[in-house]
Every structure is written in structure tokens, then in C-alpha cells.
Design a protein around this motif. Structure first.
Motif, PDB file in Angstrom:
ATOM      1  N   VAL A  78     -46.868   0.123  14.580  1.00 21.16           N
ATOM      2  CA  VAL A  78     -46.512  -0.075  13.175  1.00 21.16           C
ATOM      3  C   VAL A  78     -45.037  -0.440  13.130  1.00 21.16           C
ATOM      4  N   LEU A  79     -44.732  -1.579  12.509  1.00 20.11           N
ATOM      5  CA  LEU A  79     -43.357  -2.051  12.391  1.00 20.11           C
ATOM      6  C   LEU A  79     -42.944  -2.095  10.932  1.00 20.11           C
ATOM      7  N   ASP A  80     -41.739  -1.611  10.646  1.00 18.16           N
ATOM      8  CA  ASP A  80     -41.143  -1.745   9.317  1.00 18.16           C
ATOM      9  C   ASP A  80     -40.384  -3.067   9.314  1.00 18.16           C
ATOM     10  N   VAL A  81     -40.969  -4.074   8.673  1.00 19.02           N
ATOM     11  CA  VAL A  81     -40.378  -5.410   8.649  1.00 19.02           C
ATOM     12  C   VAL A  81     -39.726  -5.721   7.304  1.00 19.02           C
ATOM     13  N   SER A  82     -39.565  -4.701   6.474  1.00 20.89           N
ATOM     14  CA  SER A  82     -39.076  -4.901   5.111  1.00 20.89           C
ATOM     15  C   SER A  82     -37.687  -5.536   5.050  1.00 20.89           C
ATOM     16  N   LYS A  83     -36.860  -5.313   6.049  1.00 20.09           N
ATOM     17  CA  LYS A  83     -35.509  -5.883   6.050  1.00 20.09           C
ATOM     18  C   LYS A  83     -35.468  -7.255   6.713  1.00 20.09           C
ATOM     19  N   LEU A  84     -36.585  -7.676   7.282  1.00 19.41           N
ATOM     20  CA  LEU A  84     -36.606  -8.921   8.052  1.00 19.41           C
ATOM     21  C   LEU A  84     -37.393 -10.046   7.394  1.00 19.41           C
ATOM     22  N   THR A  85     -38.277  -9.715   6.474  1.00 16.66           N
ATOM     23  CA  THR A  85     -39.115 -10.724   5.828  1.00 16.66           C
ATOM     24  C   THR A  85     -39.515 -10.237   4.445  1.00 16.66           C
ATOM     25  N   ASN A  86     -39.855 -11.169   3.585  1.00 17.20           N
ATOM     26  CA  ASN A  86     -40.318 -10.778   2.250  1.00 17.20           C
ATOM     27  C   ASN A  86     -41.837 -10.873   2.106  1.00 17.20           C
ATOM     28  N   ILE A  87     -42.547 -11.128   3.210  1.00 19.46           N
ATOM     29  CA  ILE A  87     -43.999 -11.257   3.117  1.00 19.46           C
ATOM     30  C   ILE A  87     -44.713  -9.916   3.121  1.00 19.46           C
ATOM     31  N   ALA A  88     -44.063  -8.878   3.649  1.00 22.16           N
ATOM     32  CA  ALA A  88     -44.666  -7.545   3.697  1.00 22.16           C
ATOM     33  C   ALA A  88     -43.587  -6.537   4.062  1.00 22.16           C
ATOM     34  N   ASP A  89     -43.899  -5.274   3.842  1.00 21.59           N
ATOM     35  CA  ASP A  89     -42.992  -4.201   4.253  1.00 21.59           C
ATOM     36  C   ASP A  89     -43.321  -3.699   5.656  1.00 21.59           C
ATOM     37  N   TYR A  90     -44.618  -3.738   5.999  1.00 20.13           N
ATOM     38  CA  TYR A  90     -45.056  -3.204   7.289  1.00 20.13           C
ATOM     39  C   TYR A  90     -46.061  -4.133   7.939  1.00 20.13           C
TER      40      TYR A  90
END
Length: 110
Positions: free
Chosen positions: A22-34
Motif C-alpha cells: 500500500v502506497l500513499d501517493v497523495s503528495k505525488l499525484t492527483n489521481i488517487a491518495d493510495y
């Protein structure tokens, strides 16, 4: 959100998905938070995982925005808006290597 992530991971584990991340991608993309990333042993296994997740969540009133990749089942994407579940056959996971692409994302323990 964490409750839904934990539920998705549990559903994947119940059907023997491997290497669940599970990756928290909220700071890297606007397509999803996780992103939830998991490996399947075959196309049949990948489809079974995707169908199990979508059917189980629908019973709780949670429907995906869309699902892609069921036809060939190399990489199945289940878009739950804030969470995107990626189910890969192993060789395709290695090829696309989302963990490397999002290597600065925080890994989340659920």
C-alpha cells in the motif's frame, strides 16, 4: 479511508494475492491518495482477485468508478477514486514497476 484500505488488503489476502503493498501517493499525484499493488499467479487468479474485491465491496455499497484490464488480466486496475487497486501478473508487475516509479511514496501498514 484506512478501514477501506485494510478491507481491500484482507480481501486480497483471502484469495492468496502475493506481495501486497500500500502506497500513499497523495503528495505525488492527483489521481488517487493510495495505490494498493498486488501480484497474482495467473490471469485466472488476477480476474478472481478483481471480481472478489469488486463483489465484496459492492455488498457494502462501495462500487468502483471503473475497472480496466479484465480481458487480458495482465494488469487489472480497480478505480475506487481515492484508492486504486493494481493487480498484476508477476512479470507485468516487474515490467511496469510502480513501486520504483513511486519510490518516494510512503509505504502504509494497514
Amino acid at each position: 479511508m484506512m478501514e477501506l484500505l485494510a478491507k481491500i488488503v484482507r480481501l486480497l489476502e483471502e484469495k492468496k494475492a502475493e506481495d501486497i503493498v500500500v502506497l500513499d501517493v497523495s503528495k505525488l499525484t492527483n489521481i488517487a491518495d493510495y495505490f494498493v499493488i498486488a501480484s497474482a499467479n495467473s490471469g485466472v487468479h488476477a480476474r478472481a482477485l478483481a471480481e472478489y474485491i469488486t463483489e465484496s465491496l459492492k455488498k457494502e455499497g462501495i462500487s468502483p468508478d471503473h475497472v480496466e484490464g479484465l480481458e487480458n488480466a495482465y494488469w487489472i486496475l480497480i478505480d475506487l477514486l481515492d484508492i486504486i487497486v493494481h493487480i498484476f501478473q508477476k512479470e507485468w508487475r516487474e515490467y511496469y514497476d510502480l513501486e520504483w516509479l513511486y519510490h518516494t511514496a510512503e509505504r502504509v501498514q494497514v
